[in-house]
Scaffold this active site. Structure first.
Site, PDB file in Angstrom:
ATOM      1  N   ASP A 158       1.061  -1.343   0.028  1.00 49.36           N
ATOM      2  CA  ASP A 158       0.024   0.146  -0.093  1.00 49.36           C
ATOM      3  C   ASP A 158       1.001   1.097   0.052  1.00 49.36           C
ATOM      4  OD1 ASP A 158      -2.158   1.446   0.262  1.00 49.36           O
ATOM      5  OD2 ASP A 158      -3.263   0.190   1.435  1.00 49.36           O
ATOM      6  N   ASP A 219     -10.411   2.567  -3.304  1.00 48.09           N
ATOM      7  CA  ASP A 219     -10.896   1.343  -2.811  1.00 48.09           C
ATOM      8  C   ASP A 219     -12.523   1.113  -3.025  1.00 48.09           C
ATOM      9  OD1 ASP A 219      -8.551   1.214  -1.505  1.00 48.09           O
ATOM     10  OD2 ASP A 219      -9.093   1.537   0.439  1.00 48.09           O
TER      11      ASP A 219
END
Length: 421
Positions: A158, A219
Protein backbone atom coordinates in the site's frame (compact mmCIF):
# COMPACT_ATOMS: atom_id res chain seq x y z
CA UNK A 1 23.37 21.21 -10.09
CA UNK A 2 25.80 18.28 -10.16
CA UNK A 3 23.98 16.65 -7.23
CA UNK A 4 20.64 17.04 -9.01
CA UNK A 5 22.09 15.38 -12.10
CA UNK A 6 23.41 12.50 -10.00
CA UNK A 7 19.99 12.02 -8.38
CA UNK A 8 18.38 11.83 -11.82
CA UNK A 9 20.96 9.27 -12.97
CA UNK A 10 20.39 7.15 -9.86
CA UNK A 11 16.62 7.27 -10.38
CA UNK A 12 16.99 6.20 -13.98
CA UNK A 13 19.34 3.37 -13.06
CA UNK A 14 16.97 2.15 -10.34
CA UNK A 15 14.05 2.04 -12.76
CA UNK A 16 16.18 0.07 -15.19
CA UNK A 17 17.74 -2.30 -12.65
CA UNK A 18 14.89 -2.99 -10.27
CA UNK A 19 12.48 -4.62 -12.70
CA UNK A 20 10.68 -7.50 -10.99
CA UNK A 21 10.72 -9.85 -14.00
CA UNK A 22 9.33 -12.77 -12.00
CA UNK A 23 7.31 -14.54 -14.69
CA UNK A 24 4.24 -14.76 -12.43
CA UNK A 25 0.47 -14.26 -12.96
CA UNK A 26 0.46 -14.62 -16.72
CA UNK A 27 -3.30 -14.54 -16.22
CA UNK A 28 -4.93 -12.37 -13.53
CA UNK A 29 -4.51 -13.71 -9.99
CA UNK A 30 -7.50 -15.30 -8.28
CA UNK A 31 -8.09 -15.83 -4.60
CA UNK A 32 -9.61 -14.59 -1.36
CA UNK A 33 -8.73 -11.34 0.42
CA UNK A 34 -9.80 -10.19 3.87
CA UNK A 35 -10.02 -6.42 3.62
CA UNK A 36 -13.37 -5.33 2.17
CA UNK A 37 -15.45 -7.76 4.23
CA UNK A 38 -13.50 -7.92 7.51
CA UNK A 39 -11.58 -4.61 7.46
CA UNK A 40 -9.47 -4.00 10.58
CA UNK A 41 -11.53 -5.93 13.10
CA UNK A 42 -8.99 -6.80 15.81
CA UNK A 43 -11.51 -7.50 18.59
CA UNK A 44 -10.97 -11.23 18.95
CA UNK A 45 -12.27 -11.18 22.53
CA UNK A 46 -15.79 -10.07 21.59
CA UNK A 47 -15.89 -11.16 17.94
CA UNK A 48 -13.58 -14.19 17.61
CA UNK A 49 -15.20 -15.47 14.42
CA UNK A 50 -14.68 -12.28 12.42
CA UNK A 51 -11.49 -10.68 13.70
CA UNK A 52 -8.27 -10.55 11.68
CA UNK A 53 -6.59 -13.64 13.06
CA UNK A 54 -4.85 -16.89 12.27
CA UNK A 55 -8.17 -18.67 12.76
CA UNK A 56 -10.01 -16.60 10.12
CA UNK A 57 -7.49 -17.32 7.38
CA UNK A 58 -7.31 -21.04 8.12
CA UNK A 59 -11.10 -21.29 8.02
CA UNK A 60 -11.29 -19.45 4.70
CA UNK A 61 -8.52 -21.60 3.23
CA UNK A 62 -10.44 -24.71 4.25
CA UNK A 63 -13.62 -23.44 2.57
CA UNK A 64 -11.85 -22.37 -0.62
CA UNK A 65 -10.81 -25.99 -1.01
CA UNK A 66 -13.86 -27.82 0.34
CA UNK A 67 -16.48 -25.70 -1.45
CA UNK A 68 -14.94 -25.86 -4.92
CA UNK A 69 -13.40 -22.40 -5.22
CA UNK A 70 -9.89 -23.81 -5.65
CA UNK A 71 -11.18 -26.16 -8.36
CA UNK A 72 -12.20 -23.19 -10.55
CA UNK A 73 -8.96 -21.25 -10.05
CA UNK A 74 -9.05 -19.33 -6.76
CA UNK A 75 -5.66 -20.06 -5.21
CA UNK A 76 -4.39 -17.14 -3.09
CA UNK A 77 -5.37 -16.59 0.54
CA UNK A 78 -4.32 -13.02 1.22
CA UNK A 79 -3.90 -11.29 4.57
CA UNK A 80 -4.47 -7.53 4.45
CA UNK A 81 -3.80 -4.73 6.95
CA UNK A 82 -3.92 -5.20 10.76
CA UNK A 83 -2.05 -8.49 11.02
CA UNK A 84 1.00 -6.83 12.54
CA UNK A 85 2.12 -6.12 16.06
CA UNK A 86 2.32 -2.38 16.74
CA UNK A 87 6.12 -2.63 17.08
CA UNK A 88 8.89 -4.45 15.26
CA UNK A 89 10.90 -7.06 17.16
CA UNK A 90 14.09 -6.09 19.00
CA UNK A 91 16.01 -7.26 15.91
CA UNK A 92 13.99 -4.91 13.69
CA UNK A 93 11.92 -7.64 12.04
CA UNK A 94 8.21 -7.40 11.31
CA UNK A 95 6.16 -9.58 13.62
CA UNK A 96 2.46 -10.51 13.81
CA UNK A 97 0.18 -9.62 16.68
CA UNK A 98 1.04 -12.39 19.19
CA UNK A 99 -2.52 -12.82 20.46
CA UNK A 100 -4.27 -13.00 17.12
CA UNK A 101 -1.49 -14.94 15.34
CA UNK A 102 -0.09 -17.08 18.18
CA UNK A 103 1.70 -19.58 15.91
CA UNK A 104 3.43 -16.95 13.74
CA UNK A 105 3.10 -16.20 10.04
CA UNK A 106 5.32 -19.04 8.81
CA UNK A 107 3.03 -21.57 10.46
CA UNK A 108 -0.02 -20.00 8.82
CA UNK A 109 1.77 -19.97 5.48
CA UNK A 110 2.63 -23.65 5.88
CA UNK A 111 -1.00 -24.48 6.62
CA UNK A 112 -2.26 -22.66 3.53
CA UNK A 113 0.37 -24.37 1.38
CA UNK A 114 -0.67 -27.73 2.82
CA UNK A 115 -4.08 -27.10 1.28
CA UNK A 116 -2.53 -26.65 -2.16
CA UNK A 117 -3.10 -22.88 -1.99
CA UNK A 118 -0.79 -19.86 -2.00
CA UNK A 119 -0.25 -17.27 0.71
CA UNK A 120 -0.35 -13.49 0.39
CA UNK A 121 0.51 -10.71 2.83
CA UNK A 122 0.12 -6.93 3.13
CA UNK A 123 2.51 -4.09 3.87
CA UNK A 124 2.88 -0.40 3.08
CA UNK A 125 5.56 1.72 1.45
CA UNK A 126 5.48 4.27 4.25
CA UNK A 127 6.29 4.79 7.90
CA UNK A 128 3.02 3.06 8.79
CA UNK A 129 0.35 0.97 7.14
CA UNK A 130 -2.98 2.67 6.53
CA UNK A 131 -4.22 1.34 9.89
CA UNK A 132 -1.13 2.54 11.76
CA UNK A 133 1.05 -0.55 11.95
CA UNK A 134 4.78 -0.56 11.03
CA UNK A 135 5.50 0.13 7.34
CA UNK A 136 8.47 -1.02 5.28
CA UNK A 137 10.12 2.38 4.88
CA UNK A 138 13.68 2.09 6.13
CA UNK A 139 13.58 -1.72 6.14
CA UNK A 140 12.87 -2.65 2.54
CA UNK A 141 15.54 -5.31 2.17
CA UNK A 142 14.94 -6.82 5.60
CA UNK A 143 11.19 -7.04 5.07
CA UNK A 144 11.48 -8.56 1.60
CA UNK A 145 13.74 -11.30 2.96
CA UNK A 146 11.43 -11.78 5.95
CA UNK A 147 8.52 -12.42 3.60
CA UNK A 148 10.63 -14.90 1.65
CA UNK A 149 11.55 -16.71 4.87
CA UNK A 150 7.83 -17.07 5.58
CA UNK A 151 7.28 -18.59 2.10
CA UNK A 152 5.02 -15.73 1.04
CA UNK A 153 3.70 -15.99 -2.54
CA UNK A 154 2.06 -12.57 -2.95
CA UNK A 155 2.86 -9.14 -1.48
CA UNK A 156 0.46 -6.21 -1.58
CA UNK A 157 2.27 -2.91 -0.90
CA UNK A 158 0.00 0.00 0.00
CA UNK A 159 1.03 3.68 -0.03
CA UNK A 160 -0.23 5.39 3.13
CA UNK A 161 2.13 7.62 5.15
CA UNK A 162 4.56 8.02 2.26
CA UNK A 163 5.37 10.70 -0.29
CA UNK A 164 3.98 10.01 -3.78
CA UNK A 165 7.06 11.72 -5.22
CA UNK A 166 9.22 9.00 -3.64
CA UNK A 167 7.28 6.11 -5.11
CA UNK A 168 9.03 6.11 -8.51
CA UNK A 169 12.15 4.96 -6.68
CA UNK A 170 10.68 3.22 -3.63
CA UNK A 171 8.29 0.75 -5.29
CA UNK A 172 10.87 -0.50 -7.82
CA UNK A 173 13.43 -0.78 -5.03
CA UNK A 174 11.17 -3.02 -2.96
CA UNK A 175 10.47 -5.11 -6.06
CA UNK A 176 14.22 -5.40 -6.57
CA UNK A 177 14.65 -6.78 -3.06
CA UNK A 178 11.75 -9.22 -3.58
CA UNK A 179 13.50 -10.43 -6.70
CA UNK A 180 16.82 -10.80 -4.86
CA UNK A 181 15.30 -13.18 -2.33
CA UNK A 182 15.05 -15.83 -5.03
CA UNK A 183 11.48 -16.64 -4.01
CA UNK A 184 8.83 -15.87 -6.65
CA UNK A 185 6.37 -13.41 -5.09
CA UNK A 186 3.55 -11.64 -6.91
CA UNK A 187 3.99 -7.90 -6.36
CA UNK A 188 0.78 -5.85 -6.05
CA UNK A 189 1.38 -2.10 -5.97
CA UNK A 190 -0.70 0.91 -4.97
CA UNK A 191 1.82 3.20 -6.62
CA UNK A 192 -0.34 4.75 -9.40
CA UNK A 193 -3.42 5.59 -7.34
CA UNK A 194 -1.50 7.63 -4.76
CA UNK A 195 0.30 9.55 -7.49
CA UNK A 196 -2.90 10.21 -9.40
CA UNK A 197 -4.49 11.71 -6.29
CA UNK A 198 -1.37 13.84 -5.81
CA UNK A 199 -1.64 15.21 -9.36
CA UNK A 200 1.34 13.20 -10.64
CA UNK A 201 1.17 11.37 -13.95
CA UNK A 202 2.23 7.75 -13.21
CA UNK A 203 5.14 6.35 -15.19
CA UNK A 204 3.45 3.19 -16.38
CA UNK A 205 6.54 1.92 -18.19
CA UNK A 206 8.32 1.74 -14.86
CA UNK A 207 5.24 0.40 -13.08
CA UNK A 208 4.86 -2.42 -15.61
CA UNK A 209 8.52 -3.37 -15.27
CA UNK A 210 8.29 -3.42 -11.47
CA UNK A 211 4.81 -4.66 -10.49
CA UNK A 212 2.53 -7.54 -11.39
CA UNK A 213 -0.64 -5.57 -10.70
CA UNK A 214 -1.55 -2.14 -9.43
CA UNK A 215 -4.42 -0.05 -8.21
CA UNK A 216 -5.49 2.98 -10.25
CA UNK A 217 -8.58 4.16 -8.41
CA UNK A 218 -10.53 4.30 -5.13
CA UNK A 219 -10.97 1.37 -2.75
CA UNK A 220 -14.15 -0.50 -3.54
CA UNK A 221 -16.92 -0.16 -0.95
CA UNK A 222 -19.87 -2.46 -0.41
CA UNK A 223 -22.30 -0.56 -2.63
CA UNK A 224 -23.59 -0.30 -6.18
CA UNK A 225 -22.57 3.37 -6.19
CA UNK A 226 -18.96 2.41 -5.54
CA UNK A 227 -19.03 -0.31 -8.18
CA UNK A 228 -20.52 2.07 -10.75
CA UNK A 229 -17.81 4.66 -10.06
CA UNK A 230 -15.11 2.07 -10.76
CA UNK A 231 -16.81 0.96 -13.98
CA UNK A 232 -17.03 4.60 -15.05
CA UNK A 233 -13.37 5.22 -14.24
CA UNK A 234 -12.22 2.28 -16.34
CA UNK A 235 -14.50 3.24 -19.21
CA UNK A 236 -13.65 6.94 -19.16
CA UNK A 237 -9.90 6.34 -18.92
CA UNK A 238 -9.59 3.23 -21.06
CA UNK A 239 -7.33 4.80 -23.68
CA UNK A 240 -4.70 5.38 -20.99
CA UNK A 241 -5.27 2.15 -19.06
CA UNK A 242 -5.78 -0.60 -21.63
CA UNK A 243 -2.27 -0.44 -23.19
CA UNK A 244 -0.68 -1.09 -19.79
CA UNK A 245 -2.42 -4.38 -19.11
CA UNK A 246 -1.24 -7.79 -20.23
CA UNK A 247 0.21 -11.13 -19.10
CA UNK A 248 2.16 -10.60 -15.89
CA UNK A 249 1.03 -6.98 -15.36
CA UNK A 250 -2.59 -6.06 -14.68
CA UNK A 251 -4.75 -3.05 -13.88
CA UNK A 252 -6.55 -3.85 -10.62
CA UNK A 253 -10.06 -2.38 -10.12
CA UNK A 254 -10.10 -3.93 -6.61
CA UNK A 255 -11.88 -6.79 -4.88
CA UNK A 256 -15.00 -8.74 -5.75
CA UNK A 257 -17.72 -7.80 -3.25
CA UNK A 258 -20.18 -10.42 -4.53
CA UNK A 259 -22.07 -12.10 -1.70
CA UNK A 260 -21.79 -9.28 0.83
CA UNK A 261 -24.53 -6.77 1.71
CA UNK A 262 -24.46 -3.95 -0.84
CA UNK A 263 -25.10 -5.58 -4.23
CA UNK A 264 -28.26 -7.18 -5.54
CA UNK A 265 -28.11 -10.43 -7.45
CA UNK A 266 -28.17 -8.59 -10.79
CA UNK A 267 -25.48 -6.16 -9.67
CA UNK A 268 -23.30 -9.03 -8.50
CA UNK A 269 -23.57 -10.64 -11.93
CA UNK A 270 -22.56 -7.28 -13.39
CA UNK A 271 -19.37 -7.05 -11.33
CA UNK A 272 -18.27 -10.56 -12.27
CA UNK A 273 -18.91 -9.95 -15.96
CA UNK A 274 -17.24 -6.54 -16.15
CA UNK A 275 -14.22 -7.72 -14.14
CA UNK A 276 -13.81 -10.54 -16.68
CA UNK A 277 -14.01 -8.05 -19.55
CA UNK A 278 -11.38 -5.90 -17.80
CA UNK A 279 -8.98 -8.85 -17.36
CA UNK A 280 -9.10 -7.97 -13.67
CA UNK A 281 -7.72 -9.92 -10.72
CA UNK A 282 -10.53 -11.96 -9.14
CA UNK A 283 -9.97 -11.54 -5.41
CA UNK A 284 -13.08 -12.37 -3.43
CA UNK A 285 -13.68 -10.47 -0.20
CA UNK A 286 -16.71 -12.16 1.32
CA UNK A 287 -17.57 -14.39 4.26
CA UNK A 288 -17.46 -17.78 2.57
CA UNK A 289 -19.10 -19.38 5.61
CA UNK A 290 -22.42 -17.62 5.00
CA UNK A 291 -22.49 -16.83 1.27
CA UNK A 292 -25.79 -17.71 -0.41
CA UNK A 293 -25.76 -20.35 -3.17
CA UNK A 294 -26.73 -17.99 -5.99
CA UNK A 295 -23.77 -15.70 -5.22
CA UNK A 296 -21.43 -18.65 -4.89
CA UNK A 297 -22.58 -19.75 -8.35
CA UNK A 298 -21.62 -16.35 -9.79
CA UNK A 299 -18.14 -16.56 -8.28
CA UNK A 300 -17.71 -20.11 -9.57
CA UNK A 301 -19.02 -19.52 -13.09
CA UNK A 302 -16.38 -21.39 -15.06
CA UNK A 303 -17.28 -19.82 -18.40
CA UNK A 304 -16.89 -16.26 -17.14
CA UNK A 305 -13.71 -17.19 -15.27
CA UNK A 306 -12.39 -18.56 -18.58
CA UNK A 307 -12.94 -15.12 -20.13
CA UNK A 308 -11.10 -13.43 -17.26
CA UNK A 309 -8.25 -15.95 -17.52
CA UNK A 310 -7.95 -15.81 -21.31
CA UNK A 311 -4.27 -16.36 -22.14
CA UNK A 312 -4.08 -13.45 -24.58
CA UNK A 313 -4.46 -11.11 -21.60
CA UNK A 314 -6.05 -8.25 -23.57
CA UNK A 315 -8.09 -5.85 -21.44
CA UNK A 316 -11.54 -5.08 -22.84
CA UNK A 317 -13.07 -1.73 -23.64
CA UNK A 318 -16.40 0.08 -23.51
CA UNK A 319 -17.45 0.38 -27.14
CA UNK A 320 -20.91 1.93 -26.72
CA UNK A 321 -22.61 4.18 -24.18
CA UNK A 322 -25.99 5.82 -24.65
CA UNK A 323 -28.94 6.53 -22.35
CA UNK A 324 -27.87 4.09 -19.67
CA UNK A 325 -26.97 1.24 -21.99
CA UNK A 326 -23.33 0.23 -22.38
CA UNK A 327 -21.59 -2.43 -24.46
CA UNK A 328 -18.16 -3.70 -23.44
CA UNK A 329 -16.01 -5.96 -25.62
CA UNK A 330 -12.85 -7.96 -25.01
CA UNK A 331 -10.78 -9.76 -27.66
CA UNK A 332 -10.08 -13.34 -26.55
CA UNK A 333 -8.87 -16.63 -27.97
CA UNK A 334 -9.27 -18.63 -30.12
CA UNK A 335 -8.13 -16.71 -33.18
CA UNK A 336 -8.73 -17.57 -36.79
CA UNK A 337 -6.31 -15.93 -39.20
CA UNK A 338 -6.35 -12.27 -38.04
CA UNK A 339 -9.77 -12.43 -36.35
CA UNK A 340 -10.23 -12.60 -32.60
CA UNK A 341 -13.01 -14.23 -30.69
CA UNK A 342 -14.79 -11.86 -28.26
CA UNK A 343 -16.52 -11.60 -24.94
CA UNK A 344 -19.33 -9.03 -25.11
CA UNK A 345 -21.09 -7.55 -22.06
CA UNK A 346 -24.35 -5.60 -22.38
CA UNK A 347 -24.75 -3.46 -19.27
CA UNK A 348 -28.00 -1.75 -18.24
CA UNK A 349 -27.29 1.25 -15.99
CA UNK A 350 -30.97 2.26 -15.98
CA UNK A 351 -33.08 1.93 -12.85
CA UNK A 352 -36.56 2.31 -14.34
CA UNK A 353 -37.77 -1.07 -13.16
CA UNK A 354 -38.10 -2.96 -16.40
CA UNK A 355 -35.61 -4.87 -18.55
CA UNK A 356 -34.26 -3.10 -21.62
CA UNK A 357 -34.02 -4.62 -25.08
CA UNK A 358 -30.72 -4.10 -26.86
CA UNK A 359 -30.46 -5.05 -30.53
CA UNK A 360 -27.25 -4.70 -32.54
CA UNK A 361 -25.52 -6.49 -35.41
CA UNK A 362 -22.27 -8.29 -34.83
CA UNK A 363 -20.66 -6.03 -37.42
CA UNK A 364 -21.64 -2.93 -35.45
CA UNK A 365 -19.71 -4.33 -32.49
CA UNK A 366 -16.60 -4.98 -34.58
CA UNK A 367 -17.19 -8.70 -35.10
CA UNK A 368 -16.47 -8.94 -38.81
CA UNK A 369 -14.99 -12.40 -39.43
CA UNK A 370 -16.58 -13.71 -42.65
CA UNK A 371 -17.09 -17.19 -41.19
CA UNK A 372 -19.14 -15.78 -38.34
CA UNK A 373 -19.12 -16.59 -34.64
CA UNK A 374 -20.66 -19.18 -32.37
CA UNK A 375 -22.51 -17.13 -29.74
CA UNK A 376 -23.18 -18.35 -26.21
CA UNK A 377 -24.76 -16.64 -23.18
CA UNK A 378 -22.43 -17.26 -20.24
CA UNK A 379 -25.00 -16.84 -17.48
CA UNK A 380 -28.06 -18.42 -19.07
CA UNK A 381 -26.28 -21.18 -21.02
CA UNK A 382 -28.12 -20.23 -24.21
CA UNK A 383 -26.41 -21.21 -27.46
CA UNK A 384 -27.35 -18.88 -30.30
CA UNK A 385 -25.52 -21.00 -32.87
CA UNK A 386 -23.27 -19.55 -35.55
CA UNK A 387 -24.15 -16.00 -36.52
CA UNK A 388 -22.61 -13.99 -39.35
CA UNK A 389 -21.55 -10.34 -39.00
CA UNK A 390 -24.73 -9.00 -40.59
CA UNK A 391 -26.93 -10.80 -38.04
CA UNK A 392 -28.72 -8.62 -35.50
CA UNK A 393 -28.66 -10.08 -32.02
CA UNK A 394 -31.22 -8.99 -29.44
CA UNK A 395 -30.77 -9.33 -25.69
CA UNK A 396 -32.95 -8.33 -22.75
CA UNK A 397 -30.93 -6.76 -19.90
CA UNK A 398 -32.34 -6.29 -16.40
CA UNK A 399 -31.92 -2.94 -14.58
CA UNK A 400 -28.39 -2.68 -13.11
CA UNK A 401 -27.82 -6.07 -14.71
CA UNK A 402 -25.77 -7.57 -17.48
CA UNK A 403 -25.84 -10.07 -20.32
CA UNK A 404 -22.43 -11.50 -21.20
CA UNK A 405 -21.87 -13.43 -24.41
CA UNK A 406 -18.94 -15.37 -25.77
CA UNK A 407 -18.42 -15.15 -29.52
CA UNK A 408 -16.00 -17.79 -30.80
CA UNK A 409 -14.71 -17.00 -34.29
CA UNK A 410 -15.39 -19.65 -36.94
CA UNK A 411 -13.25 -20.72 -39.90
CA UNK A 412 -14.29 -19.28 -43.25
CA UNK A 413 -15.05 -21.79 -46.00
CA UNK A 414 -16.31 -20.02 -49.13
CA UNK A 415 -17.35 -23.36 -50.64
CA UNK A 416 -19.79 -23.92 -47.76
CA UNK A 417 -21.26 -20.47 -48.31
CA UNK A 418 -22.54 -21.58 -51.70
CA UNK A 419 -23.09 -25.28 -50.99
CA UNK A 420 -24.19 -25.57 -47.35
CA UNK A 421 -24.64 -29.12 -46.04
Amino acid sequence: MVLFALIILVALSINKTYGLDNGLVRTPPMGWLAWERFRCNTDCKNDPDNCISDRLFRVMADIVVSEGYADVGYEYINVDDCWLDKERSFTGHLQPDPIRFPHGIKDLSNYIHSKGLKFGIYEDYGNYTCAGYPGVLGSLELDAFTFASWDVDYVKLDGCYSQPTDMDIGYPEFGYHLNRTGRPMVYSCSWPVYQIYAGIQPNYSSIISSCNLWRNYDDIQDSWTSLESIIDYYGNNQDALVPNSGPGHWNDPDMLIIGNFGLSYEQSKTQMAIWAILAAPLLMSVDLRTIRPEYKAILQNRKIIAVDQDPLGIQGRRIYKHKGIEIWARPISPLYQNYFSYAIAFLNRRTDGTPSDVAVTLHEMGLIAPGGYRIEDLYEDVDYGILVPQTKIKVKVNPSGVVILRANVQPYDPFRQFFPS
